[in-house]
Design a protein around this motif. Structure first.
Motif, PDB file in Angstrom:
ATOM      1  N   VAL A 184     -25.854  89.106  60.962  1.00 28.25           N
ATOM      2  CA  VAL A 184     -26.834  89.710  60.915  1.00 28.25           C
ATOM      3  C   VAL A 184     -27.290  90.621  61.900  1.00 28.25           C
ATOM      4  O   VAL A 184     -27.774  91.894  61.749  1.00 28.25           O
ATOM      5  N   ILE A 185     -26.911  90.281  63.214  1.00 29.86           N
ATOM      6  CA  ILE A 185     -27.287  91.203  64.528  1.00 29.86           C
ATOM      7  C   ILE A 185     -26.622  92.497  64.335  1.00 29.86           C
ATOM      8  O   ILE A 185     -27.167  93.414  64.988  1.00 29.86           O
ATOM      9  N   TYR A 186     -25.502  92.450  63.923  1.00 30.28           N
ATOM     10  CA  TYR A 186     -24.517  93.585  63.857  1.00 30.28           C
ATOM     11  C   TYR A 186     -24.958  94.482  62.530  1.00 30.28           C
ATOM     12  O   TYR A 186     -24.713  95.954  62.632  1.00 30.28           O
ATOM     13  N   ALA A 187     -25.268  93.782  61.492  1.00 27.97           N
ATOM     14  CA  ALA A 187     -25.842  94.536  60.302  1.00 27.97           C
ATOM     15  C   ALA A 187     -26.975  95.407  60.469  1.00 27.97           C
ATOM     16  O   ALA A 187     -27.028  96.429  59.968  1.00 27.97           O
ATOM     17  N   LYS A 188     -27.750  94.868  61.225  1.00 27.98           N
ATOM     18  CA  LYS A 188     -29.138  95.708  61.623  1.00 27.98           C
ATOM     19  C   LYS A 188     -28.871  96.969  61.826  1.00 27.98           C
ATOM     20  O   LYS A 188     -29.312  97.957  61.634  1.00 27.98           O
ATOM     21  N   VAL A 189     -27.879  97.372  62.757  1.00 24.22           N
ATOM     22  CA  VAL A 189     -27.372  98.357  63.651  1.00 24.22           C
ATOM     23  C   VAL A 189     -26.474  99.044  62.608  1.00 24.22           C
ATOM     24  O   VAL A 189     -26.583 100.420  62.518  1.00 24.22           O
ATOM     25  N   SER A 190     -25.615  98.459  61.924  1.00 28.88           N
ATOM     26  CA  SER A 190     -24.431  99.155  61.018  1.00 28.88           C
ATOM     27  C   SER A 190     -25.021  99.589  59.807  1.00 28.88           C
ATOM     28  O   SER A 190     -24.639 100.787  59.333  1.00 28.88           O
ATOM     29  N   LEU A 191     -26.026  99.091  59.278  1.00 28.71           N
ATOM     30  CA  LEU A 191     -26.575  99.496  57.929  1.00 28.71           C
ATOM     31  C   LEU A 191     -27.717 100.581  58.184  1.00 28.71           C
ATOM     32  O   LEU A 191     -28.412 100.678  58.780  1.00 28.71           O
ATOM     33  N   LYS A 192     -27.253 101.415  57.040  1.00 26.43           N
ATOM     34  CA  LYS A 192     -28.533 102.437  56.786  1.00 26.43           C
ATOM     35  C   LYS A 192     -29.842 101.758  56.614  1.00 26.43           C
ATOM     36  O   LYS A 192     -29.863 100.656  55.991  1.00 26.43           O
ATOM     37  N   LYS A 193     -30.976 102.419  56.874  1.00 24.68           N
ATOM     38  CA  LYS A 193     -32.188 102.012  56.474  1.00 24.68           C
ATOM     39  C   LYS A 193     -32.150 101.865  54.869  1.00 24.68           C
ATOM     40  O   LYS A 193     -31.649 102.585  54.133  1.00 24.68           O
ATOM     41  N   GLY A 194     -32.552 100.556  54.361  1.00 23.31           N
ATOM     42  CA  GLY A 194     -32.627 100.497  52.832  1.00 23.31           C
ATOM     43  C   GLY A 194     -31.287  99.891  52.294  1.00 23.31           C
ATOM     44  O   GLY A 194     -30.962  99.523  51.108  1.00 23.31           O
ATOM     45  N   GLY A 195     -30.277  99.753  53.422  1.00 23.13           N
ATOM     46  CA  GLY A 195     -28.974  99.316  52.984  1.00 23.13           C
ATOM     47  C   GLY A 195     -28.893  98.025  52.493  1.00 23.13           C
ATOM     48  O   GLY A 195     -29.754  97.133  52.872  1.00 23.13           O
ATOM     49  N   ILE A 196     -27.989  97.355  51.755  1.00 23.65           N
ATOM     50  CA  ILE A 196     -27.955  96.134  51.360  1.00 23.65           C
ATOM     51  C   ILE A 196     -27.111  95.123  52.163  1.00 23.65           C
ATOM     52  O   ILE A 196     -26.059  95.686  52.380  1.00 23.65           O
ATOM     53  N   PHE A 197     -27.564  94.001  52.453  1.00 23.45           N
ATOM     54  CA  PHE A 197     -26.811  92.973  52.998  1.00 23.45           C
ATOM     55  C   PHE A 197     -26.593  91.758  51.828  1.00 23.45           C
ATOM     56  O   PHE A 197     -27.635  91.400  51.570  1.00 23.45           O
ATOM     57  N   LEU A 198     -25.378  91.559  51.543  1.00 21.83           N
ATOM     58  CA  LEU A 198     -25.247  90.492  50.552  1.00 21.83           C
ATOM     59  C   LEU A 198     -24.063  89.497  50.967  1.00 21.83           C
ATOM     60  O   LEU A 198     -23.158  89.809  51.532  1.00 21.83           O
ATOM     61  N   SER A 199     -24.467  88.224  50.777  1.00 22.68           N
ATOM     62  CA  SER A 199     -23.816  87.149  51.470  1.00 22.68           C
ATOM     63  C   SER A 199     -23.616  86.242  50.119  1.00 22.68           C
ATOM     64  O   SER A 199     -24.469  86.029  49.458  1.00 22.68           O
ATOM     65  N   TYR A 200     -22.175  85.803  50.317  1.00 22.25           N
ATOM     66  CA  TYR A 200     -21.912  84.604  49.104  1.00 22.25           C
ATOM     67  C   TYR A 200     -21.740  83.370  49.848  1.00 22.25           C
ATOM     68  O   TYR A 200     -20.710  83.273  50.685  1.00 22.25           O
ATOM     69  N   LEU A 201     -22.451  82.325  49.465  1.00 24.53           N
ATOM     70  CA  LEU A 201     -22.343  81.021  50.340  1.00 24.53           C
ATOM     71  C   LEU A 201     -22.164  79.897  49.302  1.00 24.53           C
ATOM     72  O   LEU A 201     -22.985  79.508  48.497  1.00 24.53           O
ATOM     73  N   PRO A 202     -21.443  78.796  49.595  1.00 21.74           N
ATOM     74  CA  PRO A 202     -21.323  77.763  48.741  1.00 21.74           C
ATOM     75  C   PRO A 202     -22.324  76.606  48.882  1.00 21.74           C
ATOM     76  O   PRO A 202     -22.657  75.678  48.106  1.00 21.74           O
ATOM     77  N   THR A 203     -22.817  76.638  50.158  1.00 30.00           N
ATOM     78  CA  THR A 203     -23.848  75.333  50.388  1.00 30.00           C
ATOM     79  C   THR A 203     -25.327  75.913  50.671  1.00 30.00           C
ATOM     80  O   THR A 203     -25.437  76.985  51.352  1.00 30.00           O
ATOM     81  N   ILE A 204     -26.229  75.194  50.206  1.00 24.05           N
ATOM     82  CA  ILE A 204     -27.836  75.707  50.650  1.00 24.05           C
ATOM     83  C   ILE A 204     -28.007  75.627  52.057  1.00 24.05           C
ATOM     84  O   ILE A 204     -29.003  76.096  52.471  1.00 24.05           O
ATOM     85  N   ASN A 205     -27.250  74.830  52.903  1.00 21.47           N
ATOM     86  CA  ASN A 205     -27.648  74.437  54.146  1.00 21.47           C
ATOM     87  C   ASN A 205     -27.273  75.847  55.045  1.00 21.47           C
ATOM     88  O   ASN A 205     -28.211  76.481  55.737  1.00 21.47           O
ATOM     89  N   GLN A 206     -26.133  76.572  54.480  1.00 20.62           N
ATOM     90  CA  GLN A 206     -25.752  77.890  55.076  1.00 20.62           C
ATOM     91  C   GLN A 206     -26.783  78.836  54.589  1.00 20.62           C
ATOM     92  O   GLN A 206     -27.252  79.885  55.426  1.00 20.62           O
ATOM     93  N   VAL A 207     -27.144  78.691  53.486  1.00 19.98           N
ATOM     94  CA  VAL A 207     -28.191  79.812  52.954  1.00 19.98           C
ATOM     95  C   VAL A 207     -29.351  79.848  53.743  1.00 19.98           C
ATOM     96  O   VAL A 207     -30.104  80.805  54.233  1.00 19.98           O
ATOM     97  N   SER A 208     -29.955  78.429  54.050  1.00 15.88           N
ATOM     98  CA  SER A 208     -31.243  78.276  54.871  1.00 15.88           C
ATOM     99  C   SER A 208     -30.915  79.046  56.178  1.00 15.88           C
ATOM    100  O   SER A 208     -31.951  79.746  56.615  1.00 15.88           O
TER     101      SER A 208
END
Ligand code: SAH
Length: 258
Positions: A184-208
């Protein structure tokens, strides 16, 4: 695959999906002198070459099989795998949730077997992949090469994305790895404003953990979904859901940079 063949007749080098009378399917690549062997008998590739999709054939043992061009979903299930691929039901959802479009600059990590890469490249995305395992990167590149017959932009780096992202002005960051919160820390700089960050995760602990980190870095429009797919058994006398289903694959977390 030869989708550019307008007559739609099978040619040597084309990939073919054979489906037998028990709905078992087999993927093969046509060769002039090739033979397909299964417990149901033998089919000469020669008998498929020059025929149209949907041709019905009879094996040497008298069983019926039918020949189609494979879809992306067929190929994802049958292609060589390094890592576990994302299920097609989730790939479809990811393409829409991340709004993958022609020319979109996408960072994808890890690339694994290349299943999601294939789908995003076919939508016209330009992908820079980050993958820590060079053997998986090779599997993914080969799978993409064998699938796409039009030009594509797919640059896979052997790199740990937890150490940083080199590129800026990126439209989409798509992650399928265990600790996306570290990106996330790198995505903040790398993504354009309005850019989409999407992640695929198997467990809800990771999601939290991920959602907390996204909030910390002021990402917005955060959503968490899962997609359930239930197939049905349909005959004249009996119409009901199938007894078995894949109950869980992964959660899709989408958010936008502000
Ligand atoms: N989405 C892929 C499957 C990805 S499996 C597909 O559809 O085929 C997860 C991949 O992430 C593995 O290949 C693994 O090697 C890679 N990976 C795990 N941690 C990583 C990291 N820190 N940086 C880059 N790649 C990573």
């Amino acid at each position: 695959m030869n989708n550019l063949n307008m007559t739609n007749e099978f040619c040597p080098g084309d990939r073919v999906l054979l489906i037998d009378n028990k709905q078992r399917s087999y993927l093969l690549t046509l060769k002039e002198d090739g033979k397909f062997h299964s417990h149901a008998g033998i089919i000469d590739h020669f008998d498929i070459i020059g025929k149209h999709e949907g041709v019905k054939l009879t094996t040497s043992k008298g069983y019926k099989v039918i020949a189609f061009r494979p879809t992306l979903e067929d190929i994802v299930y049958k292609m060589p795998r390094g890592a576990q691929v994302i299920y097609p039901k989730d790939i479809g959802k990811i393409l829409i949730a991340a709004d993958i479009y022609p020319g979109a600059a996408v960072i994808e990590s890890g690339v694994g077997s290349g299943a999601l890469s294939m789908a995003m490249l076919r939508c016209g995305a330009k992908i820079i992949g980050y993958e820590i395992r060079d053997d998986f990167a090779t599997v993914a590149q080969n799978n993409v090469h064998n699938f796409l017959n039009t030009p594509y932009e797919y640059d896979v780096k052997i790199k740990d994305i937890y150490e940083g992202i080199d590129e800026t002005n990126i439209d989409r960051i798509i992650l399928d790895l265990p600790e996306p919160h570290r990106v996330v820390i790198y995505a903040k700089v790398s993504l354009k404003k309005g850019g989409i960050f999407l992640s695929y995760l198997p467990t809800i602990n990771q999601v939290s953990i991920l959602v907390e980190e996204l909030k910390e870095y002021d990402f917005d429009d955060i959503s968490v979904t899962e997609t359930l797919e239930r197939s049905w058994y349909v005959t004249k006398r009996s119409v009901r859901p199938d007894h078995r289903m894949v109950a869980h694959t992964g959660f899709i977390i989408k958010s936008r940079n502000t």
